[in-house]
Design a protein around this motif. Structure first.
Motif, mmCIF file in Angstrom:
data_model
loop_
_atom_site.group_PDB
_atom_site.id
_atom_site.type_symbol
_atom_site.label_atom_id
_atom_site.label_comp_id
_atom_site.label_asym_id
_atom_site.label_seq_id
_atom_site.Cartn_x
_atom_site.Cartn_y
_atom_site.Cartn_z
ATOM 1 N N ARG A 160 0.908 -1.224 -0.072
ATOM 2 C CA ARG A 160 0.035 0.085 -0.071
ATOM 3 C C ARG A 160 0.836 1.230 0.142
ATOM 4 O O ARG A 160 0.314 2.385 -0.707
ATOM 5 N N GLY A 161 1.992 1.229 0.623
ATOM 6 C CA GLY A 161 2.941 2.303 0.546
ATOM 7 C C GLY A 161 2.579 3.591 1.547
ATOM 8 O O GLY A 161 3.144 4.477 1.331
ATOM 9 N N ASN A 162 1.558 3.340 2.572
ATOM 10 C CA ASN A 162 1.238 4.396 3.421
ATOM 11 C C ASN A 162 2.222 4.450 4.673
ATOM 12 O O ASN A 162 2.530 3.354 5.010
ATOM 13 N N ARG A 163 1.977 5.356 5.327
ATOM 14 C CA ARG A 163 2.580 5.248 6.762
ATOM 15 C C ARG A 163 1.670 4.397 7.531
ATOM 16 O O ARG A 163 0.395 4.461 7.233
ATOM 17 N N ALA A 164 2.179 3.785 8.417
ATOM 18 C CA ALA A 164 1.531 2.524 9.159
ATOM 19 C C ALA A 164 1.837 2.620 10.588
ATOM 20 O O ALA A 164 2.939 2.922 11.230
ATOM 21 N N VAL A 165 0.565 2.301 11.500
ATOM 22 C CA VAL A 165 0.721 2.290 12.939
ATOM 23 C C VAL A 165 0.081 0.924 13.080
ATOM 24 O O VAL A 165 -1.096 0.475 12.566
ATOM 25 N N VAL A 166 0.597 0.197 14.329
ATOM 26 C CA VAL A 166 0.053 -1.170 14.648
ATOM 27 C C VAL A 166 -0.418 -1.126 16.057
ATOM 28 O O VAL A 166 0.371 -0.438 16.836
ATOM 29 N N LEU A 167 -1.697 -1.530 16.309
ATOM 30 C CA LEU A 167 -2.070 -2.029 17.613
ATOM 31 C C LEU A 167 -1.961 -3.442 17.992
ATOM 32 O O LEU A 167 -2.078 -4.172 17.044
ATOM 33 N N ALA A 168 -1.384 -3.781 19.156
ATOM 34 C CA ALA A 168 -1.214 -5.273 19.345
ATOM 35 C C ALA A 168 -1.438 -5.329 21.006
ATOM 36 O O ALA A 168 -1.044 -4.549 21.948
ATOM 37 N N HIS A 169 -1.823 -6.749 21.462
ATOM 38 C CA HIS A 169 -2.106 -6.834 22.877
ATOM 39 C C HIS A 169 -1.254 -8.026 23.152
ATOM 40 O O HIS A 169 -1.458 -9.106 22.769
ATOM 41 N N CYS A 170 -0.226 -7.720 23.752
ATOM 42 C CA CYS A 170 0.515 -8.917 24.312
ATOM 43 C C CYS A 170 1.877 -8.491 25.506
ATOM 44 O O CYS A 170 1.650 -7.452 25.825
ATOM 45 N N TYR A 210 4.622 3.399 14.315
ATOM 46 C CA TYR A 210 4.440 3.419 15.677
ATOM 47 C C TYR A 210 3.833 2.162 16.091
ATOM 48 O O TYR A 210 2.948 1.814 15.090
ATOM 49 N N VAL A 211 3.803 1.588 17.023
ATOM 50 C CA VAL A 211 3.460 0.242 17.686
ATOM 51 C C VAL A 211 2.917 0.597 18.940
ATOM 52 O O VAL A 211 3.723 0.939 19.815
ATOM 53 N N ALA A 212 1.557 0.650 19.125
ATOM 54 C CA ALA A 212 0.771 0.842 20.513
ATOM 55 C C ALA A 212 0.238 -0.360 21.050
ATOM 56 O O ALA A 212 -0.366 -1.158 20.587
ATOM 57 N N LEU A 213 0.889 -0.481 22.242
ATOM 58 C CA LEU A 213 0.667 -1.947 22.688
ATOM 59 C C LEU A 213 -0.114 -1.738 24.227
ATOM 60 O O LEU A 213 -0.230 -0.707 24.460
ATOM 61 N N GLY A 214 -0.906 -3.066 24.454
ATOM 62 C CA GLY A 214 -1.573 -3.035 25.450
ATOM 63 C C GLY A 214 -1.320 -4.412 26.065
ATOM 64 O O GLY A 214 -0.760 -5.159 25.955
ATOM 65 N N HIS A 215 -1.717 -4.518 27.510
ATOM 66 C CA HIS A 215 -1.525 -5.675 28.395
ATOM 67 C C HIS A 215 -0.740 -5.354 29.538
ATOM 68 O O HIS A 215 -1.286 -5.639 30.766
ATOM 69 N N LEU A 216 0.297 -4.733 29.759
ATOM 70 C CA LEU A 216 0.742 -4.084 30.869
ATOM 71 C C LEU A 216 0.228 -2.982 31.491
ATOM 72 O O LEU A 216 -0.108 -2.249 30.447
ATOM 73 N N HIS A 217 0.040 -2.809 32.669
ATOM 74 C CA HIS A 217 -0.838 -1.647 33.241
ATOM 75 C C HIS A 217 -0.108 -0.417 33.624
ATOM 76 O O HIS A 217 -0.692 0.501 34.031
ATOM 77 N N SER A 218 1.177 -0.440 33.548
ATOM 78 C CA SER A 218 2.051 0.981 33.433
ATOM 79 C C SER A 218 2.863 1.245 32.169
ATOM 80 O O SER A 218 3.296 0.432 31.424
ATOM 81 N N ARG A 219 2.678 2.619 32.200
ATOM 82 C CA ARG A 219 3.493 3.019 30.952
ATOM 83 C C ARG A 219 4.873 2.555 30.596
ATOM 84 O O ARG A 219 5.516 2.299 31.798
ATOM 85 N N MET A 220 5.291 2.166 29.628
ATOM 86 C CA MET A 220 6.700 1.671 29.254
ATOM 87 C C MET A 220 7.143 2.122 27.730
ATOM 88 O O MET A 220 6.215 1.866 26.962
ATOM 89 N N GLN A 221 8.207 2.437 27.621
ATOM 90 C CA GLN A 221 8.656 2.486 26.376
ATOM 91 C C GLN A 221 9.770 1.560 25.967
ATOM 92 O O GLN A 221 10.994 1.364 26.742
#
Length: 384
Positions: A160-170, A210-221
């Motif tokens: 597709r050639g567009n800017r990409a963002v991913v959401l994942a829960h892990c 950018y990858v937006a992660l979920g599952h851990l309950h405190s912020r982390m980079q």
């Protein structure tokens, strides 16, 4: 384009028996005001929208109120299902919701079909990866499941050639397992299943902004472009970070431009107080903790009568009480239920086998068998 990364709302969850709906309502409505104030284009919710696969009516009402407030503030919504959600229930009527700017991604067979957002620089493709039960997507581990999913995503990005963002829960790691980051229950039926952050790496042909992660309950980079936002509330005393909030993510014409933290109010802080009962009741230095959620550790030589009731006269929100006599042996004196609370099923089974076998735990083959059986049970529960 400006995105707001949040996750793990866990609507319907309790805190040591206390409802969190009112507190969560206030935080999510504050988040909607931040969307308006910060001119956010889209809110990303990376899984565990609900705390249960069968949410109560009050949880659905709060969900609707929060999403409608975000939409009224001017942002689209992209959300995925987490390991606590029922993908079928959360994704029910997703095509109709998408027509109203709420994009719900719960289907593994469509994870490489992005939500397309646009700004003055063109299209931004948001790929929402629902929680992937390895047994259902042809992998034995969560790493294998996500590696396969990201291969499909990168192929779509390249095409597709567009800017990409991913959401994942892990449960992702950049090398050190982040054990103190969240207090969440284990994400897999078969035990700790850590996913290396390299799984989410882009390529020259298929960059991931950018990858937006979920599952851990405190912020982390984990990397500049790979982050956890954490939960909007504290849901256990194990969540050591006092901060609650979300990441504001700015994209420019080429990809990631800037990320900054947005603080959200903490309705009630978590505090631990330690000492003899009489001292805790009289200590003036504890005055600023009287309205906190309290975990109290009593060090009296003997258990004090009516300790919880007496503590609540000063600290009305005592949620947990432990007796740990000063100078006592360090052996764990808690009940079996207290010692095993929150442990994953596989760990419980392994501990039982060690007990009945006088210290000999499960073999590798037995552990693999337990993991397969528990994974099948979880898959059946989520499909229900």
């Amino acid at each position: 384009m400006r995105l707001l990364h949040t996750s793990d709302w866990h609507i319907g969850r309790t805190f040591h028996g206390h409802s969190t709906l009112d507190a969560l309502r206030g935080v999510l409505l504050e988040l909607a005001e931040a969307v308006r104030r910060e001119r956010v284009d889209a809110v990303l919710v990376a899984g565990d929208v609900f705390d249960s696969a069968t949410p109560a009516a009050a949880a659905f009402e709060l969900f609707e109120e929060a999403v409608l407030a975000i939409r009224a503030a001017g942002a689209a919504v992209v959300m995925t299902s987490g390991n606590h959600d029922s993908a079928a229930r959360l994704g029910h009527q997703a095509p109709f919701a998408a027509a109203g700017g709420v994009h719900v991604r719960t289907r593994a067979d469509r994870l490489d079909v992005p939500v397309e957002l646009t700004d003055e620089h063109g299209a931004v493709d948001v790929f929402g990866l629902p929680y992937l039960e390895p047994l259902l997507v042809g992998g034995r581990t969560h790493e294998e499941a996500l590696a396969g999913a990201m291969d499909r995503v990168r192929a779509a990005v390249a095409r597709r050639g567009n800017r990409a963002v991913v959401l994942a829960h892990c449960f992702a790691s950049a090398g050190v397992v982040p054990r103190a980051a969240g207090g969440e229950r284990d994400i897999t039926a078969g035990g700790l299943d850590v996913v290396p952050v390299s799984v989410f790496a882009g390529t020259e042909e298929a960059p991931v902004a950018y990858v937006a992660l979920g599952h851990l309950h405190s912020r982390m980079q984990l990397a500049p472009q790979v982050r956890y936002a954490g939960a909007p509330l504290h849901y256990s005393f194990g969540e050591t970070s006092p901060l609650r909030g979300a990441w504001l993510v700015d994209l420019d014409a080429t990809g990631l431009h800037d990320v900054r933290w947005l603080d959200l109010a903490v309705p009630r802080r978590l505090s631990e107080i330690t000492g003899p009962l009489e001292a805790l009741l009289a200590d003036p230095a504890l005055a600023d903790r009287e309205d906190d959620w309290i975990q109290a550790v009593l060090t009296d030589p003997v258990r004090q009568q009516d300790a919880m009731a007496r503590l609540r006269q000063r600290f009305p929100f005592v949620a947990r009480l432990e007796h740990r006599p000063e100078g006592a042996p360090s052996a764990d004196a808690r009940s079996y239920g207290a010692r095993t609370a929150g442990l994953p099923d596989a760990a419980l089974i392994a501990g039982f086998l060690e007990h009945v076998r006088a210290g000999a735990g499960p073999s590798d083959a037995e552990s693999a068998l337990v993991a397969d059986v528990l994974s099948a049970v979880r898959a059946a529960e989520r499909a229900a």
